[in-house]
Design an enzyme around this catalytic site. Sequence first.
Site, mmCIF file in Angstrom:
data_model
loop_
_atom_site.group_PDB
_atom_site.id
_atom_site.type_symbol
_atom_site.label_atom_id
_atom_site.label_comp_id
_atom_site.label_asym_id
_atom_site.label_seq_id
_atom_site.Cartn_x
_atom_site.Cartn_y
_atom_site.Cartn_z
ATOM 1 N N GLY A 109 0.707 -1.086 0.074
ATOM 2 C CA GLY A 109 -0.072 -0.111 -0.123
ATOM 3 C C GLY A 109 0.825 1.283 0.006
ATOM 4 O O GLY A 109 1.732 1.230 0.825
ATOM 5 N N ASP A 142 2.017 -0.244 11.919
ATOM 6 C CA ASP A 142 1.934 -1.446 12.253
ATOM 7 C C ASP A 142 3.077 -2.456 12.125
ATOM 8 O O ASP A 142 2.949 -3.840 12.298
ATOM 9 C CB ASP A 142 0.703 -2.210 11.812
ATOM 10 C CG ASP A 142 0.730 -2.489 10.496
ATOM 11 O OD1 ASP A 142 0.061 -3.481 9.874
ATOM 12 O OD2 ASP A 142 1.638 -2.122 9.527
ATOM 13 N N ARG A 149 -6.002 -1.657 8.538
ATOM 14 C CA ARG A 149 -5.909 -3.193 8.096
ATOM 15 C C ARG A 149 -6.507 -4.213 9.375
ATOM 16 O O ARG A 149 -7.151 -3.945 9.769
ATOM 17 C CB ARG A 149 -4.726 -3.525 7.514
ATOM 18 C CG ARG A 149 -4.985 -5.028 6.712
ATOM 19 C CD ARG A 149 -3.754 -5.391 5.881
ATOM 20 N NE ARG A 149 -2.564 -5.140 6.618
ATOM 21 C CZ ARG A 149 -1.363 -5.167 6.116
ATOM 22 N NH1 ARG A 149 -1.319 -5.528 4.804
ATOM 23 N NH2 ARG A 149 -0.411 -4.905 6.613
ATOM 24 N N ARG A 173 1.595 -5.385 -5.097
ATOM 25 C CA ARG A 173 1.584 -6.515 -4.403
ATOM 26 C C ARG A 173 2.018 -7.621 -5.032
ATOM 27 O O ARG A 173 1.556 -8.024 -6.179
ATOM 28 C CB ARG A 173 0.483 -6.814 -3.563
ATOM 29 C CG ARG A 173 0.312 -5.635 -2.518
ATOM 30 C CD ARG A 173 -0.897 -6.079 -1.393
ATOM 31 N NE ARG A 173 -0.839 -4.911 -0.421
ATOM 32 C CZ ARG A 173 -1.857 -3.727 -0.580
ATOM 33 N NH1 ARG A 173 -2.517 -3.669 -1.477
ATOM 34 N NH2 ARG A 173 -1.906 -2.981 0.569
ATOM 35 N N ASP A 215 4.829 -4.363 5.996
ATOM 36 C CA ASP A 215 5.309 -5.518 6.527
ATOM 37 C C ASP A 215 5.445 -6.730 5.394
ATOM 38 O O ASP A 215 6.376 -7.547 5.181
ATOM 39 C CB ASP A 215 4.481 -6.254 7.637
ATOM 40 C CG ASP A 215 3.185 -6.345 7.444
ATOM 41 O OD1 ASP A 215 2.448 -6.534 8.247
ATOM 42 O OD2 ASP A 215 2.663 -6.042 6.367
ATOM 43 N N ASP A 256 -0.326 2.545 8.297
ATOM 44 C CA ASP A 256 -0.990 1.761 9.325
ATOM 45 C C ASP A 256 0.064 1.900 10.659
ATOM 46 O O ASP A 256 -0.565 1.576 11.742
ATOM 47 C CB ASP A 256 -1.059 0.385 9.220
ATOM 48 C CG ASP A 256 -1.908 0.021 7.760
ATOM 49 O OD1 ASP A 256 -1.999 -1.185 7.285
ATOM 50 O OD2 ASP A 256 -2.453 0.925 7.527
ATOM 51 N N THR A 314 3.997 2.832 5.690
ATOM 52 C CA THR A 314 2.704 2.443 5.525
ATOM 53 C C THR A 314 1.955 3.208 6.441
ATOM 54 O O THR A 314 2.319 3.635 7.640
ATOM 55 C CB THR A 314 2.518 0.856 6.050
ATOM 56 O OG1 THR A 314 1.139 0.802 5.988
ATOM 57 C CG2 THR A 314 3.157 0.688 7.179
HETATM 58 O O1 F6P Z 1 -1.521 -1.387 4.449
HETATM 59 C C1 F6P Z 1 -2.153 0.029 4.100
HETATM 60 C C2 F6P Z 1 -3.539 -0.251 3.751
HETATM 61 O O2 F6P Z 1 -3.923 1.224 3.523
HETATM 62 C C3 F6P Z 1 -4.579 -0.558 4.864
HETATM 63 O O3 F6P Z 1 -4.661 0.401 5.895
HETATM 64 C C4 F6P Z 1 -5.606 -0.991 4.083
HETATM 65 O O4 F6P Z 1 -6.474 -1.839 4.744
HETATM 66 C C5 F6P Z 1 -4.962 -1.746 2.794
HETATM 67 O O5 F6P Z 1 -3.628 -0.988 2.724
HETATM 68 C C6 F6P Z 1 -5.767 -1.281 1.602
HETATM 69 O O6 F6P Z 1 -5.138 -2.210 0.697
HETATM 70 P P1 F6P Z 1 -5.511 -1.935 -0.966
HETATM 71 O O7 F6P Z 1 -4.986 -0.529 -1.325
HETATM 72 O O8 F6P Z 1 -4.750 -2.869 -1.719
HETATM 73 O O9 F6P Z 1 -7.189 -1.954 -0.970
#
Ligand code: F6P
Length: 328
Positions: free
Chosen positions: A15, A133, A175, A76, A107, A131, A129
């Site tokens: 992300g 986290d 997340r 990803r 991560d 998050d 990120t």
């Molecule tokens: O990991 C960062 C994040 O923004 C999370 O907070 C969220 O749940 C996820 O990515 C969303 O992923 P995507 O952009 O692939 O929908």
Amino acid sequence: MDKKIKRIGVLTSGGDSPGMNAAVRAVVRSAISFGIECVGIRRGWQGLITSDFVALDGAAVGHVLDRGGTMLYTARSEEFMTEKGRKKALATCKMLGLDAIVAIGGDGTFRGAQAFSRMGMPVVGIPATIDNDIGCTNYTIGFDTACNTAIECIDKLRDTMQSHERCSVVEVMGRNAGFLALYVGISVGATAVLVPERELDFEKDVVERIRNARLAGNTHFMVVVAEGAGSAVEIGKQIHEAIGIEPRVTVLGHIQRGGSPNARDRETATRMGYFAVKALSQGRYDLVITTRDGGIVATPIEEAMQMKKSLQMDRYEVLEAVGISVAH
Ligand code: F6P
């Protein structure tokens, strides 16, 4: 670890987050200052598998410091999580003469970096990120900007909730972690904050909090829900069933991922990018660049990946003390 680093690849993965470009810029400019060449790998680890790269000089990273998103794109890569995929990536590194990879991401990015380092490819990770986290670091690039974006949105919501004397339920990202929700919840004076780290007692932590706020004279209420703690739509329905008011629900979603990085994210990203390349210039690698107690620490990746981080209990006490509930 005495490999002479002459050329590095830099990539962004997972992300995106505000400040990734500042980190890329710092890696490229620092590499130049240490006499190291830099190649941009596009679309995260997948870009190594597909040889998707661009040579980067100092000018190539001009005017990106203040831009959200990532100039290298991100993705990803399921393929990179396989040994076959990593062998293709290793072949690209060999072909391009890359001595090390600087990987900027969350991560998932670090799991890939750890696997790549175990195949003998020197890596340095930079945590980015929204998050916040990642267990080995107090701070991840993008967190503060994302919090401020959410706070600005919720402050706007509060105006209309106040005018109509309504309840607002706001879902924020994170997340599986509540760091963003908790930080934002304190900052907006939420009536209740729901986080995945604590099992929800709906009656005690939502209904009672709204009732107490009403009994104290409030006529509008703000409930912040971390996406990992549940759906704001469902929480809104439960509130309606329990006390009869009809909340208005807002899912902030990917708005939290964009925007120009603020001072903290620009400055942190720049320092992290510099220290990543400085370590490589000294022949040190297989590291994650982390912040601990306000300083920048280069942590060995095998150690970093073992480290855990839990929700800060002191913020939990603050929430309790100032009359905000965090779901138990
Ligand atoms: O990991 C960062 C994040 O923004 C999370 O907070 C969220 O749940 C996820 O990515 C969303 O992923 P995507 O952009 O692939 O929908």
